[in-house]
Write a protein that holds these residues in place. Sequence first.
Motif, PDB file in Angstrom:
ATOM      1  N   UNK B 168      33.209  46.524  46.640  1.00 51.77           N
ATOM      2  CA  UNK B 168      32.459  45.853  45.598  1.00 51.77           C
ATOM      3  C   UNK B 168      33.419  44.983  44.808  1.00 51.77           C
ATOM      4  N   UNK B 169      33.631  43.762  45.291  1.00 49.19           N
ATOM      5  CA  UNK B 169      34.662  42.904  44.725  1.00 49.19           C
ATOM      6  C   UNK B 169      34.403  42.620  43.250  1.00 49.19           C
ATOM      7  N   UNK B 170      33.136  42.474  42.908  1.00 46.15           N
ATOM      8  CA  UNK B 170      32.831  42.126  41.527  1.00 46.15           C
ATOM      9  C   UNK B 170      33.343  43.214  40.582  1.00 46.15           C
ATOM     10  N   UNK B 171      33.068  44.465  40.932  1.00 42.07           N
ATOM     11  CA  UNK B 171      33.487  45.546  40.045  1.00 42.07           C
ATOM     12  C   UNK B 171      34.991  45.769  40.090  1.00 42.07           C
ATOM     13  N   UNK B 172      35.539  45.687  41.293  1.00 47.44           N
ATOM     14  CA  UNK B 172      36.986  45.858  41.418  1.00 47.44           C
ATOM     15  C   UNK B 172      37.695  44.826  40.543  1.00 47.44           C
ATOM     16  N   UNK B 173      37.201  43.611  40.645  1.00 49.24           N
ATOM     17  CA  UNK B 173      37.811  42.520  39.904  1.00 49.24           C
ATOM     18  C   UNK B 173      37.690  42.732  38.403  1.00 49.24           C
ATOM     19  N   UNK B 174      36.510  43.117  37.962  1.00 51.20           N
ATOM     20  CA  UNK B 174      36.326  43.278  36.518  1.00 51.20           C
ATOM     21  C   UNK B 174      37.246  44.381  35.977  1.00 51.20           C
ATOM     22  N   UNK B 175      37.412  45.451  36.755  1.00 57.69           N
ATOM     23  CA  UNK B 175      38.264  46.536  36.291  1.00 57.69           C
ATOM     24  C   UNK B 175      39.734  46.103  36.368  1.00 57.69           C
ATOM     25  N   UNK B 176      40.074  45.353  37.412  1.00 58.77           N
ATOM     26  CA  UNK B 176      41.454  44.909  37.557  1.00 58.77           C
ATOM     27  C   UNK B 176      41.820  43.967  36.413  1.00 58.77           C
ATOM     28  N   UNK B 177      40.871  43.140  36.019  1.00 58.35           N
ATOM     29  CA  UNK B 177      41.092  42.186  34.949  1.00 58.35           C
ATOM     30  C   UNK B 177      41.523  42.913  33.675  1.00 58.35           C
ATOM     31  N   UNK B 178      40.900  44.078  33.460  1.00 62.82           N
ATOM     32  CA  UNK B 178      41.200  44.878  32.287  1.00 62.82           C
ATOM     33  C   UNK B 178      42.629  45.429  32.353  1.00 62.82           C
ATOM     34  N   UNK B 179      43.117  45.623  33.580  1.00 63.40           N
ATOM     35  CA  UNK B 179      44.460  46.176  33.724  1.00 63.40           C
ATOM     36  C   UNK B 179      45.470  45.103  34.146  1.00 63.40           C
ATOM     37  N   UNK B 180      45.310  43.907  33.644  1.00 59.70           N
ATOM     38  CA  UNK B 180      46.222  42.799  33.933  1.00 59.70           C
ATOM     39  C   UNK B 180      46.370  42.548  35.430  1.00 59.70           C
ATOM     40  N   UNK B 181      45.295  42.595  36.126  1.00 57.90           N
ATOM     41  CA  UNK B 181      45.331  42.224  37.535  1.00 57.90           C
ATOM     42  C   UNK B 181      45.754  43.337  38.460  1.00 57.90           C
ATOM     43  N   UNK B 182      46.014  44.503  37.896  1.00 58.58           N
ATOM     44  CA  UNK B 182      46.417  45.620  38.745  1.00 58.58           C
ATOM     45  C   UNK B 182      45.168  46.332  39.245  1.00 58.58           C
TER      46      UNK B 182
END
Lengths: 296, 392
Positions: B168-182
């Motif tokens: 689920x790229x959308x969710x992975x991305x949104x969560x990664x965004x919160x962790x500075x791309x990690x």
Amino acid sequence: MTSVGSSVAPALLDERELAATLEREGYFADEGLCTAIHLALRLNRPLLLEGEPGVGKTEVASVLSRVVGRNLIRLQCFEGLDSGQALYEWDYPKQLLQVRVAESRGQEVGDLYREEFLLRRPLLRALESDHGAVLLIDEIDRADSEFEAFLLEFLGDFQITIPELGTVRARTPPIVVLTSNRTRELHDALKRRCLYHWIAFPEVDRERAILRAAVPGLEERAAEGLVRAVQRVRGLPLLKRPGIAESVEWARGATALAEGGSPWPVALRRALGLLIKDEEDTRLLLGHAEELFGDA
Amino acid sequence: MPEPIALAAGHLWGFLSALRAAGVTTALPKQADLLRVIDASPPRDLTALYWYARITLLHDVGELGAFDRVFDAWFRQGGLQDVVPPPASESDVPSPQGPGEDDPAPQDVLPGDGTRASALSTYGSRDFGPDDERRRSVMRDLEAAWPAVLPWAPSRRRRPARSGDRLDMRHIWRRAHRHDGEIVELRRRARPPRPRRLLILVDVSGSLRQHTPDLLRLAHTALRAAPARTEVFTFGTRLTRITPALSHPHLDRALRAVSGKVTDADGGTAIGAALQEFLSVPRFTALARGALVIVLSDGLERGDHEPMVRATARLSRLGHRLVWWSPLACSPTYSPVTRAMAAQLPSLDHLGGVRDLPTGLAEVRRLPAVLSGPRRAAARRRPTPRPTGVPS
């Protein structure tokens, strides 16, 4: 403008000119369909076409795109089609990479919801097309009803709202053709935004003209008998009545067999599989073979 | 010269209101469309006006007949006011052979066979009688039993899920965004199960008179248990969609509504013709596609059984499973040896005996075995018919 500039401004064509123009492109439309296209261009409204499979609904859009010299953008509907496949999607891997790159270089990440990260799906592409496009939304009845709700804003105002970017409006409103096989009832809200035309099976003369244009090797007398047979076949209680696409295929097949040396009536009968695609229907048809192809 | 224009405008308004009166729904924006096109490019002749009006106003080919009648009355015969509204028809796809409506209506000539004489209207509270409470409890059991036995299929639309076959790229991305791309954790999307449709076809012909009320109660429990995915039709000599009528949560009211709708109860049987009618409407066949189809009928077809056998075979190909429940099959000595039943047995997935609510409950509980078993297994499950029972 590119080479498409030579074409006529579509809204200026009246029904008769439109009919002649379509005919030059190999599409034989009756007065009703020509009026429908004319009004759709004139009012700038989406055109909803219904009719049995194989009466040339989809073909209308592609021939229209050639006539008005615009790109054809096609959205084939299916069950489970969602906005990410029809409108737009963000390119998440690319955004993610951007973040990592910025991090490794020690730069500011910046805005990640920019146009360069936007994946444009057919509806958005149709809006952003420079010279306007012809948008075909094919077999809308196959999509589920949630999808129709996505379409409402698009069809009503030719705009799409992307929360992160704002509203995208059409530079040139696209010409929209929707087709439906009537396997389910469409929502009133959707139908209200469209002009509606039911494409019936063509009458004898029109079908003969279509066949003659589509099958060059077909003899006059053979075409006559073939059209008469197809019209009679449509009168039988079949599971699937043959459309124009099928009768053209049949004529092509029979012509090929006849050139190979089969006598015409035999060729017709041997090519029957191109007209009728159901075992049950074939059996029913063979029961009536004499009256159907006797004089072909 | 405002006068002719005012006259024309008046005539046009009259036409529009006559359309409404004839049951052709025309939304205001569509009427505005018509006036706009007439203004923008005046129609050349009457045919052009016809097409203008039809394309802008009509939005369902089922209303074409009524539309044509009103148009002819107002523009071709000079303003006749008495436009007869067309009878509401269940299958509103016109026969494309020609303008003639070919609804078989043999009932029309028989006086007094309508709802008053119908078995459907003879029960109400009176018929519940002493075993009212027992029946109600069986119905409660049925309502509870249906949801557990109805089949599911994977949905076409993926949704976020704990485990799944796609990221689920959308969710992975949104969560990664919160962790500075990690990327801290992976999220997935899966195709969640989606209930299949349940299609119930109830025979209401005379041979089933005594069972009809219970069979309809059975259908009512299914509708109560799964309102969004159940469709119910009745057939005798013609086909009637009763889903909306039967949907009323109160049983008595639902049955009363049904008896008002079904006009061919207790009449003859034309199972083949009714099923063919069902299959000839694309919208109805779409209901059968991939659905669990249950036919409640004794399968006693008078006359030629060929259309019925063909219709059953097609129904079986369309649906997920085709189950036939017959009151006759409740008898332990029953075997499907009438020519019609014997011929269609290979198309059935299961042939069960249902004559009232308890037998219905028993059969509903057997559905999971039918759904997990092989297809078209009805012939294998039944004992082979004894040759002595063959009717002439």
